[in-house]
Design a protein around this motif. Sequence first.
Motif, PDB file in Angstrom:
ATOM      1  N   GLU A   1       0.797  -1.237   0.000  1.00  9.90           N
ATOM      2  CA  GLU A   1       0.000   0.000   0.000  1.00  9.90           C
ATOM      3  C   GLU A   1       0.823   1.277   0.000  1.00  9.90           C
ATOM      4  OE1 GLU A   1      -3.112  -0.553   2.937  1.00  9.90           O
ATOM      5  OE2 GLU A   1      -4.130  -1.863   1.514  1.00  9.90           O
ATOM      6  N   LYS A   2       2.006   1.198  -0.603  1.00  5.94           N
ATOM      7  CA  LYS A   2       2.787   2.413  -0.841  1.00  5.94           C
ATOM      8  C   LYS A   2       2.568   2.818  -2.298  1.00  5.94           C
ATOM      9  CE  LYS A   2       4.576   2.477   3.242  1.00  5.94           C
ATOM     10  NZ  LYS A   2       4.108   3.498   4.190  1.00  5.94           N
ATOM     11  N   LYS A   3       2.520   4.111  -2.547  1.00  5.42           N
ATOM     12  CA  LYS A   3       2.339   4.591  -3.913  1.00  5.42           C
ATOM     13  C   LYS A   3       3.727   4.726  -4.544  1.00  5.42           C
ATOM     14  CE  LYS A   3      -0.867   6.836  -6.667  1.00  5.42           C
ATOM     15  NZ  LYS A   3      -0.329   6.084  -7.794  1.00  5.42           N
ATOM     16  N   VAL A   4       3.932   4.035  -5.666  1.00  9.15           N
ATOM     17  CA  VAL A   4       5.282   3.927  -6.235  1.00  9.15           C
ATOM     18  C   VAL A   4       5.309   4.392  -7.696  1.00  9.15           C
ATOM     19  CG1 VAL A   4       7.220   2.351  -6.678  1.00  9.15           C
ATOM     20  CG2 VAL A   4       5.663   1.879  -4.781  1.00  9.15           C
ATOM     21  N   LEU A   5       6.367   5.118  -8.027  1.00 10.33           N
ATOM     22  CA  LEU A   5       6.641   5.441  -9.427  1.00 10.33           C
ATOM     23  C   LEU A   5       7.975   4.800  -9.789  1.00 10.33           C
ATOM     24  CD1 LEU A   5       6.119   7.042 -12.079  1.00 10.33           C
ATOM     25  CD2 LEU A   5       7.437   8.925 -11.076  1.00 10.33           C
ATOM     26  N   LEU A   6       7.986   4.030 -10.863  1.00 12.05           N
ATOM     27  CA  LEU A   6       9.235   3.437 -11.356  1.00 12.05           C
ATOM     28  C   LEU A   6       9.641   4.210 -12.608  1.00 12.05           C
ATOM     29  CD1 LEU A   6      11.409   1.227 -11.376  1.00 12.05           C
ATOM     30  CD2 LEU A   6       9.817  -0.267 -12.548  1.00 12.05           C
ATOM     31  N   ILE A   7      10.872   4.715 -12.605  1.00 14.61           N
ATOM     32  CA  ILE A   7      11.380   5.426 -13.783  1.00 14.61           C
ATOM     33  C   ILE A   7      12.380   4.507 -14.480  1.00 14.61           C
ATOM     34  CG2 ILE A   7      12.683   7.424 -14.615  1.00 14.61           C
ATOM     35  CD1 ILE A   7      11.656   8.955 -12.138  1.00 14.61           C
ATOM     36  N   ASP A   8      12.106   4.171 -15.720  1.00 16.27           N
ATOM     37  CA  ASP A   8      13.005   3.309 -16.483  1.00 16.27           C
ATOM     38  C   ASP A   8      14.051   4.194 -17.165  1.00 16.27           C
ATOM     39  OD1 ASP A   8      14.268   1.395 -17.945  1.00 16.27           O
ATOM     40  OD2 ASP A   8      12.444   0.469 -18.751  1.00 16.27           O
ATOM     41  N   ALA A   9      15.278   4.166 -16.635  1.00 12.00           N
ATOM     42  CA  ALA A   9      16.359   5.001 -17.189  1.00 12.00           C
ATOM     43  C   ALA A   9      17.408   4.137 -17.886  1.00 12.00           C
ATOM     44  CB  ALA A   9      16.991   5.835 -16.079  1.00 12.00           C
ATOM     45  N   ASP A  10      16.959   3.012 -18.422  1.00 12.10           N
ATOM     46  CA  ASP A  10      17.847   2.090 -19.133  1.00 12.10           C
ATOM     47  C   ASP A  10      17.319   1.929 -20.562  1.00 12.10           C
ATOM     48  OD1 ASP A  10      19.301  -0.004 -20.150  1.00 12.10           O
ATOM     49  OD2 ASP A  10      18.947  -1.372 -18.484  1.00 12.10           O
TER      50      ASP A  10
END
Length: 254
Positions: free
Chosen positions: A31-40
Amino acid sequence: MGKIIAIANQKGGVGKTTTSVNLAASLGVLEKKVLLIDADPQANATSGLGLDVDSIEKGTYQILEHTLKPKEAILETNSPNVDIIPAHIDLVAIEIELVDKDEREYMLKKAIEGLRTDYDYILIDCAPSLGLLTLNALTASDAVIIPIQCEYFALEGLGKLLNTIKSVQKIHNQHLDIEGLLLTMYDSRLRLSNQVVEEVQKHFNEMVFKTIIQRNIRLSEAPSYGESIINYDAASKGASNYLSLAHEIIKKNS
């Protein structure tokens, strides 16, 4: 305020993207709000969360160029509470395009700073190099997780990465912490695996996460279905390892 964590190691195949995707999914389930940034530029985190990389038109490339507001590049994923800023192969060009720009190391930081209030955690999956993309990620982050595989050459290159982190701390981002060293691809039957664990714990004691990510068939199958291990097989060893890591990070940051 969200915490920004880069997942970095210039060695390929150490479990960076596996960790980015599955840690994001585990934090989301908790229940944590997560943003994943793909920098690959390989965009494996993007495909690993079920997105079609070829159809990506807005992503990390555009926000680094500042031709797009970050919020316009955010997509929902099939994992609860996890959004992504996807990558595409065109990200390869960004290192060359940014090279003569002022403050080129701060492009990502400037772009994503305003997103902190929307998320509990922002994770950045770095490319397997110490180039300008990874430098941008480290400059934008509060902390870095370093995955280390339990294999013979594990500690090779770690010194180089720690030196890079030191120079980033000195020049670009004095607040950058090491969140932890994460032992991955552990096989309890192999003497070598156990030796690497001992060695890393001996040298870096407090810096090493208690959670160790074990080798797990389900973990390696999940990306080909475009799913995190949590979606693919929540009862697997891989899922329980990454949930344990997520718990450890939440506890550390609470």
